[in-house]
Every structure is written in structure tokens, then in C-alpha cells.
Write an enzyme that holds these catalytic residues in place. Structure first.
Site, PDB file in Angstrom:
ATOM      1  N   ASP A 122      -3.127 109.925  -2.166  1.00  0.00           N
ATOM      2  CA  ASP A 122      -2.047 110.196  -3.110  1.00  0.00           C
ATOM      3  C   ASP A 122      -0.949 110.965  -2.398  1.00  0.00           C
ATOM      4  O   ASP A 122      -1.230 111.742  -1.473  1.00  0.00           O
ATOM      5  CB  ASP A 122      -2.559 111.017  -4.298  1.00  0.00           C
ATOM      6  CG  ASP A 122      -3.489 110.224  -5.204  1.00  0.00           C
ATOM      7  OD1 ASP A 122      -3.294 108.997  -5.328  1.00  0.00           O
ATOM      8  OD2 ASP A 122      -4.400 110.833  -5.788  1.00  0.00           O
ATOM      9  N   ASP A 140      -1.393 103.665  -8.356  1.00  0.00           N
ATOM     10  CA  ASP A 140      -1.556 104.338  -9.652  1.00  0.00           C
ATOM     11  C   ASP A 140      -0.376 104.036 -10.572  1.00  0.00           C
ATOM     12  O   ASP A 140      -0.550 103.834 -11.777  1.00  0.00           O
ATOM     13  CB  ASP A 140      -1.655 105.855  -9.464  1.00  0.00           C
ATOM     14  CG  ASP A 140      -2.857 106.288  -8.657  1.00  0.00           C
ATOM     15  OD1 ASP A 140      -3.871 105.561  -8.640  1.00  0.00           O
ATOM     16  OD2 ASP A 140      -2.785 107.366  -8.035  1.00  0.00           O
TER      17      ASP A 140
END
Length: 165
Positions: A122, A140
């Protein structure tokens, strides 16, 4: 009689999401250290490298490792079901095909991370007044946009194109 064209051609969008996701993660991994943060818009948005061993919002991140394979398997099963759904969807039904394709691309992108690294990479960090939204990535984002689009278009999109209903 020729078979009707299906929405499987929308898998090009899944592939595009997958490529953008993996290339962006490669760039971040090549140029940043874990937890390093580079402000993009001061007080709102930064690139911050983080690893997520769990699911959304780091759910089960500290579960001991089994979750890596559980979430990978779950994503493969869901993605397979969504591809089968695309195969039964008429090509012109973009209101179904677009969201499904986004979710498939995002899910596969995160599976690649889980299998390769044991965690999801991330790096998008959104924050405001000292409060941080959990870091996320392109995959995501595609999953979230696809899921919201599926709900919104399902509720308010009218009848699917090419169904004759």
C-alpha cells in the site's frame, strides 16, 4: 446460429487495472523505504509505503500468516465467479461489465502481492487534521470503485442493455 458476444472482452479493463497497479507498486518499492512518507499535498495526501498482511483496514493482519492464503484463495474464487458472470453478460451491458472488470483487476493485483511478498503493498496515504485513512493502492481503489458502481448502477441504472426486459 452464432454465439452472442459476451462481456468477456471487458477483461481488457481488468488487465489495465492490473498493469497500473503492479507498475505503481514496483515504482514505490524501488524508490521508497517502509513507512517513508513523501508529501504530495501537505496535510491531505502523501505517498507512504506500508505493508498490509490482512484484508481491508488491516483486518486479521496479525493472525499469524494463514490469512495470506485464505485471502488469496478467496480472491481467486471471487474473481473466477466474476469472470463467469462476465461470460454470461451481454457485451453491451457496460453497467454490469465495468464494475465487475474493476473488481477482478484489483483482486488479482492484490493476490499477486500476497503470493509474491506475503502482504499487500500500500502507498496512497490520505489524511486530514491528524487523522489517517488506512493506506491503500490502485487495486484497492479499483475494487472500491467497482463495488460502489455495482451497487449504484444496480439500484439506479435501469434495465441492463441487450436484455430485452
Amino acid at each position: 446460429m452464432l454465439p452472442r458476444p459476451t462481456a468477456l472482452s471487458w477483461l481488457w479493463l481488468s488487465l489495465a487495472v492490473l498493469v497500473v497497479d503492479q507498475v505503481s507498486k514496483h515504482i514505490v518499492l524501488a524508490h521508497m523505504r517502509l513507512h517513508e512518507s513523501i508529501p504530495v499535498i501537505e496535510g491531505l495526501f502523501a505517498w507512504t509505503l506500508a505493508y498490509n498482511e490482512g484484508a481491508a483496514f488491516s483486518f486479521l493482519a496479525d493472525a499469524g500468516g494463514w490469512q495470506r492464503w485464505f485471502f488469496s484463495g478467496l480472491a481467486v474464487v471471487v474473481s473466477t465467479m466474476l469472470v463467469l458472470w462476465l461470460a454470461r453478460t451481454p457485451r453491451g451491458d457496460w453497467k454490469t461489465a465495468l464494475p465487475l472488470s474493476l473488481v477482478i483487476g484489483g483482486a488479482v493485483g492484490n493476490v499477486i502481492d500476497r503470493v509474491r511478498f506475503g502482504h499487500v503493498v500500500d502507498f496512497i496515504d490520505v489524511h486530514w487534521n491528524g487523522s489517517h485513512f488506512p493506506a491503500f493502492n490502485v487495486a484497492d481503489s479499483a475494487i472500491s470503485v467497482g463495488a460502489v458502481a455495482m451497487i449504484v448502477l444496480g439500484l439506479f441504472g435501469g434495465k441492463p442493455a441487450g436484455t430485452g426486459r
